[in-house]
Design a protein around this motif. Structure first.
Motif, PDB file in Angstrom:
ATOM      1  N   ARG A  79       0.861  -1.222  -0.062  1.00 53.52           N
ATOM      2  CA  ARG A  79       0.081  -0.132   0.169  1.00 53.52           C
ATOM      3  C   ARG A  79       0.768   1.067   0.198  1.00 53.52           C
ATOM      4  O   ARG A  79       1.658   1.333   0.679  1.00 53.52           O
ATOM      5  N   VAL A  80       0.730   2.381  -1.038  1.00 49.91           N
ATOM      6  CA  VAL A  80       1.415   3.374  -1.082  1.00 49.91           C
ATOM      7  C   VAL A  80       0.290   4.448  -1.146  1.00 49.91           C
ATOM      8  O   VAL A  80      -0.496   4.545  -1.566  1.00 49.91           O
ATOM      9  N   SER A  81       0.968   5.633  -0.879  1.00 49.65           N
ATOM     10  CA  SER A  81       0.327   6.977  -0.985  1.00 49.65           C
ATOM     11  C   SER A  81       0.420   7.418  -2.349  1.00 49.65           C
ATOM     12  O   SER A  81       1.606   8.028  -2.764  1.00 49.65           O
ATOM     13  N   ARG A  84      -2.590  13.130  -4.581  1.00 54.61           N
ATOM     14  CA  ARG A  84      -3.396  13.822  -3.589  1.00 54.61           C
ATOM     15  C   ARG A  84      -3.754  13.183  -2.275  1.00 54.61           C
ATOM     16  O   ARG A  84      -4.642  13.133  -1.915  1.00 54.61           O
ATOM     17  N   GLY A  85      -2.912  12.444  -1.867  1.00 56.94           N
ATOM     18  CA  GLY A  85      -2.900  11.826  -0.570  1.00 56.94           C
ATOM     19  C   GLY A  85      -3.895  10.347  -0.649  1.00 56.94           C
ATOM     20  O   GLY A  85      -4.118  10.013   0.431  1.00 56.94           O
ATOM     21  N   LEU A  86      -4.144   9.994  -1.962  1.00 52.59           N
ATOM     22  CA  LEU A  86      -5.066   8.695  -1.984  1.00 52.59           C
ATOM     23  C   LEU A  86      -4.152   7.454  -1.577  1.00 52.59           C
ATOM     24  O   LEU A  86      -3.033   7.282  -2.518  1.00 52.59           O
ATOM     25  N   TRP A  87      -4.579   6.430  -1.126  1.00 55.04           N
ATOM     26  CA  TRP A  87      -3.841   5.182  -0.767  1.00 55.04           C
ATOM     27  C   TRP A  87      -4.248   4.203  -1.878  1.00 55.04           C
ATOM     28  O   TRP A  87      -5.247   4.266  -2.463  1.00 55.04           O
ATOM     29  N   THR A  88      -3.277   3.643  -2.675  1.00 55.58           N
ATOM     30  CA  THR A  88      -3.512   2.709  -3.651  1.00 55.58           C
ATOM     31  C   THR A  88      -2.646   1.249  -3.187  1.00 55.58           C
ATOM     32  O   THR A  88      -1.416   1.350  -2.793  1.00 55.58           O
ATOM     33  N   THR A  89      -3.191   0.302  -3.537  1.00 47.32           N
ATOM     34  CA  THR A  89      -2.508  -1.117  -3.401  1.00 47.32           C
ATOM     35  C   THR A  89      -2.055  -1.516  -4.750  1.00 47.32           C
ATOM     36  O   THR A  89      -2.527  -1.560  -5.623  1.00 47.32           O
ATOM     37  N   CYS A 113       6.923   2.458  -6.231  1.00 48.31           N
ATOM     38  CA  CYS A 113       6.653   2.848  -4.883  1.00 48.31           C
ATOM     39  C   CYS A 113       7.435   4.286  -4.855  1.00 48.31           C
ATOM     40  O   CYS A 113       7.409   4.960  -3.547  1.00 48.31           O
ATOM     41  N   GLU A 115       7.222   8.139  -4.522  1.00 46.54           N
ATOM     42  CA  GLU A 115       6.042   9.386  -4.668  1.00 46.54           C
ATOM     43  C   GLU A 115       6.712  10.458  -5.439  1.00 46.54           C
ATOM     44  O   GLU A 115       7.748  10.819  -5.555  1.00 46.54           O
TER      45      GLU A 115
END
Length: 357
Positions: A79-81, A84-89, A113, A115
């Motif tokens: 899981r990464v950010s 716009r701060g949304l988490w993604t798997t 991974c 950012e």
């Protein structure tokens, strides 16, 4: 066993024998592994569950296959950010087992991974500048009163009161309330929220409802639009669907009131002696004797029973055609008591037997 195989010249996937003969992978996991390995590049953006749905692997079967692939190192998730701060798997699928360090190295190499920096975002937020220092006085020399207020915190006494030890029945009620999150995520409660509802839940248990039945009532039939507040919804359901109290508990207040009245009257009024029937002289035949008469009786029970047997003997003698007076005279001559009904009946029966002969 006969074996016949033709090597394909196109549209094939190379599979290792370590995968095909893997002892800890089920058939669904192997089919999913081979299917994803042969996907074109324009379909790799889909999640693993979407590929499983296309193959007809759904529900518990898909979960078991994915769990085996994750445990054996063929699938890795992270899981990464994102933007716009949304988490993604992110999912990494490999045809050979990879350790966590190997998977992290693959992600870093693919820059999956990393950012985005502030300069490449849209709209840009500018480059970081140097830290500005100075212009502020020390705390001791700051003029005026500080208007900022720290967030209010409950006193420690209130915290201690909220987390006091519970009775065994209250512990069971709290356990039921906290376990509702396993039935539906909308009913997730914190410890303090559950303590607010423990009193209502304990009342259900006192009225004969088991813990499993209470859990079923609270977690079934949820609103179609969802539950906005788990605490408010559960409090309303506990109050509105409260079962009836047992009959013994309903009659307890009335019984206590009667006992209170009896106790009050017992202290105020003197004790009444029990009723004793008076002694009355029996009017029946034989020697004079007395008995305690009930309801105005004049003949004792023994005389009443003797008279009843005498009447029965007379009717029996009349049916047999026997004269009881003559039998009584014979009984007197024989030295028997003519007044006894047993003597009269025995004489009547003997006379009846002689007459029939």
């Amino acid at each position: 066993m006969l074996w016949h195989a033709i090597a394909p010249v196109r549209r094939y996937t190379k599979a290792s024998h370590d995968v095909v003969r893997h002892p800890r992978l089920c058939s669904d996991a192997k089919i999913l592994l081979l299917y994803v390995q042969g996907l074109p590049d324009d379909q790799t953006h889909l999640a693993l569950s979407e590929h499983g749905r296309k193959l007809g692997i759904k529900g518990r079967a898909f979960q078991r296959a994915k769990e085996q692939l994750v445990v054996n190192g063929f699938v890795h998730e992270r899981r990464v950010s994102g933007a716009r701060g949304l988490w993604t798997t992110l999912q990494l699928f490999a045809n050979v087992p990879l350790s966590d360090d190997d998977a992290l190295a693959v992600w870093r190499e693919a820059a999956a991974c990393v950012e985005a920096s502030p300069s490449v975002q849209f709209p840009t937020v500018g480059d970081p500048g140097a830290r500005m220092v100075g212009g502020q006085l020390p705390v001791d020399e700051e003029p005026g009163k500080n208007s900022s207020r720290p967030p209010t915190e409950p006193p420690r006494e209130a915290v201690a009161v909220g987390l006091v030890e519970l009775s065994p029945q209250e512990v069971e009620a709290e356990r039921v309330l906290l376990s509702l999150r396993h039935s539906d995520r909308q009913l997730r409660l914190g410890v303090r929220e559950a303590r607010e509802l423990v009193g209502l839940a304990v009342e259900w248990l006192r009225r004969g409802v088991s813990g499993g039945e209470l859990r079923r009532v609270l977690s079934s039939g949820l609103p179609a639009k969802g539950v906005r507040s788990a605490v408010g919804f559960l409090r309303h359901r506990l109050e509105m669907k409260m079962p009836e109290a047992p009959v013994s508990e309903q009659r307890a207040p009335a019984r206590e009131a009667v006992e209170a009245v009896e106790e009050a009257t017992s202290h105020d009024a003197p004790a009444v002696p029990p009723y004793v029937p008076p002694l009355v002289t029996c009017e029946g035949p034989g020697n004079e004797h007395v008995f305690r008469a009930m309801d105005g009786q004049t003949v004792c029970p023994e005389c009443q029973q003797a008279a009843a047997w005498a009447r029965w003997a007379e009717r029996r003698a009349a049916d047999l055609g026997i004269d009881l007076a003559e039998d009584a005279a014979k009984a007197v001559e024989a030295g028997r008591d003519p007044d006894g009904w047993r003597s009269r009946l025995a004489a009547a029966a003997a006379a009846g037997g002689v007459a029939q002969q």
